[in-house]
Design a protein around this motif. Structure first.
Motif, PDB file in Angstrom:
ATOM      1  N   LYS A  17       6.674  -9.797  -4.956  1.00 42.78           N
ATOM      2  CA  LYS A  17       6.041  -9.052  -3.856  1.00 42.78           C
ATOM      3  C   LYS A  17       4.676  -9.620  -3.479  1.00 42.78           C
ATOM      4  CE  LYS A  17       9.090  -5.590  -3.956  1.00 42.78           C
ATOM      5  NZ  LYS A  17      10.374  -5.887  -3.515  1.00 42.78           N
ATOM      6  N   GLY A  70       1.215  -8.770  -2.595  1.00 39.89           N
ATOM      7  CA  GLY A  70       0.275  -7.661  -2.713  1.00 39.89           C
ATOM      8  C   GLY A  70       0.978  -6.364  -3.031  1.00 39.89           C
ATOM      9  N   LYS A  71       0.549  -5.305  -2.350  1.00 41.17           N
ATOM     10  CA  LYS A  71       1.119  -3.968  -2.581  1.00 41.17           C
ATOM     11  C   LYS A  71       2.215  -3.640  -1.573  1.00 41.17           C
ATOM     12  CE  LYS A  71      -3.092  -2.303  -4.709  1.00 41.17           C
ATOM     13  NZ  LYS A  71      -4.216  -1.374  -4.649  1.00 41.17           N
ATOM     14  N   GLU A 122       0.192 -14.486  -8.516  1.00 43.18           N
ATOM     15  CA  GLU A 122      -0.402 -13.633  -9.547  1.00 43.18           C
ATOM     16  C   GLU A 122      -1.917 -13.541  -9.346  1.00 43.18           C
ATOM     17  OE1 GLU A 122      -1.051 -13.884 -14.343  1.00 43.18           O
ATOM     18  OE2 GLU A 122       0.855 -14.596 -13.543  1.00 43.18           O
ATOM     19  N   ASN A 138      -2.585 -11.558  -6.027  1.00 46.30           N
ATOM     20  CA  ASN A 138      -2.307 -10.129  -6.197  1.00 46.30           C
ATOM     21  C   ASN A 138      -3.388  -9.458  -7.039  1.00 46.30           C
ATOM     22  OD1 ASN A 138      -0.010  -9.975  -4.622  1.00 46.30           O
ATOM     23  ND2 ASN A 138       1.397 -10.261  -6.321  1.00 46.30           N
ATOM     24  N   GLU A 159      -6.331  -8.686  -4.975  1.00 47.78           N
ATOM     25  CA  GLU A 159      -5.954  -7.958  -3.750  1.00 47.78           C
ATOM     26  C   GLU A 159      -6.276  -8.775  -2.498  1.00 47.78           C
ATOM     27  OE1 GLU A 159      -7.481  -3.952  -3.913  1.00 47.78           O
ATOM     28  OE2 GLU A 159      -6.416  -3.550  -5.783  1.00 47.78           O
TER      29      GLU A 159
END
Length: 103
Positions: free
Chosen positions: A15, A17-18, A46, A49, A52
């Motif tokens: 994925k 980010g969120k 990694e 993420n 952010e």
């Protein structure tokens, strides 16, 4: 430079980010950063993420990513950079469909 593909099974389902967006769907910029950086896309993802570095639409915040990857970001340009020795990631319209199909 090592070449990577965003649809590689090792990271295509990871994925951004969120979001629910994956590298396989929308991770071309992340994969390009990995090629320039020398680390694999899953490692770059990694790092990004963790700090952010993705907005809510899954787009990389380039200035934030540059700091984390210990590089520089000179901003977007419309023409070929004058210094042809500098690494550059080109964004293009990937489809003949109406509107901008970013890739």
């Amino acid at each position: 430079m090592r070449l990577y593909g965003q649809r590689d099974k090792r990271w295509s389902e990871l994925k951004l980010g969120k979001t629910e967006l994956t590298v396989g769907q929308y991770g071309c910029f992340c994969v390009c950063l990995a090629m320039l950086d020398g680390r694999s896309p899953n490692i770059i993802l990694e790092i990004l993420n963790k700090i952010e570095a993705f907005n809510s639409e899954g787009k990389i915040l380039s200035d934030k990513a540059a700091i984390a990857l210990k590089t520089s970001y000179k901003g977007k340009v419309k023409n070929r950079p004058s210094n042809k020795m500098l690494p550059c990631i080109a964004e293009c319209d990937s489809s003949p469909a109406p509107g901008w199909q970013q890739h």
